[in-house]
Write a protein that holds these residues in place. Sequence first.
Motif, short mmCIF file in Angstrom:
data_model
loop_
_atom_site.label_atom_id
_atom_site.label_comp_id
_atom_site.label_asym_id
_atom_site.label_seq_id
_atom_site.Cartn_x
_atom_site.Cartn_y
_atom_site.Cartn_z
N GLY A 4 24.33 17.74 21.20
CA GLY A 4 23.93 17.03 20.01
C GLY A 4 22.88 16.00 20.33
O GLY A 4 22.34 15.96 21.43
N LEU A 5 22.62 15.14 19.40
CA LEU A 5 21.66 14.08 19.60
C LEU A 5 22.33 12.75 19.36
O LEU A 5 23.07 12.56 18.42
CB LEU A 5 20.49 14.23 18.62
CG LEU A 5 19.57 15.42 18.84
CD1 LEU A 5 18.51 15.42 17.74
CD2 LEU A 5 18.91 15.35 20.20
N PHE A 6 22.06 11.80 20.26
CA PHE A 6 22.45 10.43 20.01
C PHE A 6 21.20 9.70 19.56
O PHE A 6 20.14 9.84 20.16
CB PHE A 6 22.94 9.76 21.29
CG PHE A 6 24.34 10.08 21.64
CD1 PHE A 6 25.37 9.74 20.78
CD2 PHE A 6 24.65 10.72 22.83
CE1 PHE A 6 26.67 10.03 21.11
CE2 PHE A 6 25.94 11.02 23.15
CZ PHE A 6 26.96 10.67 22.30
N LEU A 7 21.30 8.92 18.50
CA LEU A 7 20.19 8.13 18.04
C LEU A 7 20.49 6.68 18.38
O LEU A 7 21.44 6.10 17.87
CB LEU A 7 19.99 8.31 16.53
CG LEU A 7 19.77 9.75 16.09
CD1 LEU A 7 19.60 9.78 14.58
CD2 LEU A 7 18.57 10.34 16.77
N MET A 8 19.68 6.09 19.25
CA MET A 8 19.93 4.73 19.68
C MET A 8 19.05 3.78 18.88
O MET A 8 17.84 3.79 19.02
CB MET A 8 19.64 4.58 21.18
CG MET A 8 20.57 5.43 22.03
SD MET A 8 20.45 5.05 23.78
CE MET A 8 21.08 3.40 23.80
N SER A 9 19.70 2.96 18.07
CA SER A 9 18.95 2.16 17.12
C SER A 9 18.12 1.08 17.79
O SER A 9 17.01 0.80 17.37
CB SER A 9 19.91 1.52 16.12
OG SER A 9 20.82 0.68 16.78
N THR A 10 18.64 0.44 18.84
CA THR A 10 17.93 -0.71 19.39
C THR A 10 16.67 -0.31 20.13
O THR A 10 15.70 -1.05 20.14
CB THR A 10 18.85 -1.49 20.35
OG1 THR A 10 19.33 -0.61 21.34
CG2 THR A 10 20.00 -2.11 19.60
N THR A 59 23.76 -1.76 19.91
CA THR A 59 23.31 -0.37 19.90
C THR A 59 24.25 0.47 19.05
O THR A 59 25.46 0.46 19.24
CB THR A 59 23.30 0.22 21.33
OG1 THR A 59 22.43 -0.55 22.14
CG2 THR A 59 22.82 1.66 21.31
N VAL A 60 23.70 1.19 18.07
CA VAL A 60 24.48 2.11 17.25
C VAL A 60 24.07 3.53 17.62
O VAL A 60 22.92 3.92 17.45
CB VAL A 60 24.25 1.86 15.75
CG1 VAL A 60 25.09 2.85 14.92
CG2 VAL A 60 24.60 0.42 15.37
N ASN A 61 25.02 4.29 18.15
CA ASN A 61 24.78 5.68 18.54
C ASN A 61 25.35 6.59 17.46
O ASN A 61 26.51 6.44 17.07
CB ASN A 61 25.47 5.99 19.87
CG ASN A 61 25.04 5.05 20.97
OD1 ASN A 61 23.87 4.96 21.29
ND2 ASN A 61 26.00 4.32 21.53
N VAL A 62 24.55 7.53 16.96
CA VAL A 62 24.99 8.44 15.90
C VAL A 62 24.89 9.88 16.40
O VAL A 62 23.85 10.29 16.93
CB VAL A 62 24.12 8.28 14.63
CG1 VAL A 62 24.55 9.28 13.56
CG2 VAL A 62 24.23 6.86 14.10
N GLN A 63 25.97 10.64 16.22
CA GLN A 63 26.00 12.03 16.64
C GLN A 63 26.70 12.87 15.58
O GLN A 63 27.57 12.37 14.87
CB GLN A 63 26.73 12.18 17.97
CG GLN A 63 26.66 13.60 18.53
CD GLN A 63 27.52 13.78 19.75
OE1 GLN A 63 28.30 12.90 20.09
NE2 GLN A 63 27.41 14.91 20.40
N GLY A 64 26.33 14.14 15.49
CA GLY A 64 26.98 15.06 14.57
C GLY A 64 28.25 15.63 15.18
O GLY A 64 29.01 14.94 15.85
N GLY A 65 28.47 16.93 14.96
CA GLY A 65 29.65 17.58 15.50
C GLY A 65 30.62 18.07 14.45
O GLY A 65 31.50 18.87 14.73
N GLY A 66 30.46 17.57 13.20
CA GLY A 66 31.35 18.00 12.13
C GLY A 66 32.43 16.97 11.82
O GLY A 66 32.83 16.18 12.68
N SER A 67 32.92 17.02 10.59
CA SER A 67 33.93 16.04 10.15
C SER A 67 35.21 16.11 10.98
O SER A 67 35.80 15.08 11.30
CB SER A 67 34.25 16.26 8.67
OG SER A 67 33.12 16.05 7.87
N GLY A 68 35.63 17.32 11.32
CA GLY A 68 36.85 17.46 12.11
C GLY A 68 36.74 16.76 13.44
O GLY A 68 37.67 16.08 13.89
#
Length: 290
Positions: A4-10, A59-68
């Motif tokens: 997946g991708l992590f999006l690092m805000s800072t 730092t806010v890291n955002v990743q997918g993967g699905g709700s489950g």
Amino acid sequence: MKKGLFLMSTAGLVFAGGLLGGNVYADSSKQVTAVGSTALQPLAAQAADEFGSKNPGVTVNVQGGGSGAGLSQVGKGNVTIGNSDIFAEQKDGIKANKLKDHKVAVVGITPVVNADVKVSSLTMSQLRDIFTGKITNWKDVGGQDQEISLVNRAQGSGTRFTFEKEVMDGQATKTSQEQDDNGAVQKIVSKTPGAISYLAFSYTTGDQAKNLKPLAIDKVKPTVKNVKDNKWSIWAYEHMYTTKKPDKNTTKFIKFVKSNSMKSTVKKLGYIPVNEMKVTKNANGDVTKK
């Protein structure tokens, strides 16, 4: 593990990663990690970027993967936020009473087809028959003589759960190719003649969606206005689940996502602020007018 991708805000950096297998970020109060729903991912990522610019050092890291995956990971304490399109009570194996629900937006979900398909509206019955495999050619619903190519979301997807709950009436979807996220569905349907799937509204606009066509159902169009009063019934809350006592920066980030300053971003990305809904929906799927 899923990639997946992590999006690092800072730092504004994007890097490859997998679903978190351990409590990687628990040692730092400056880390907020949100994993789960890809329907919520565009909003969560944009909010992370804006929050990071206002809160240097966090730092806010955002990743997918699905709700489950999001519900499972926050339940295990591996992440600080589990993003989900479904209520925790709707997912088997999740101890909902151990989690805190933060509804940050509403998302509409719509059937989409490749733009070459010469159909713009279906009845709910026709849509259901396509996904059960009873209807296999577009000519049977007023289109051209072309085989229908089904694209589904993987099990554990909140988008799939909502679509099946509102459309399938307890019937099983036909076995077909499955994709892990909304972005992959968007690309495949755009490139595959005769393809049909379903997407969050947030994936049906912009350059990457220019070869997609959302479908009306029973002559009702998939619009924000129709979601607000439940004329369009395929919609879900976007939840950010946390533990009962989330850390200070996680609480601050979720408060920011729900703030008035984010409303224009929420709308621009195709979501609906929760307080603009004219109805409410509970975990049983019961809809009530406000």
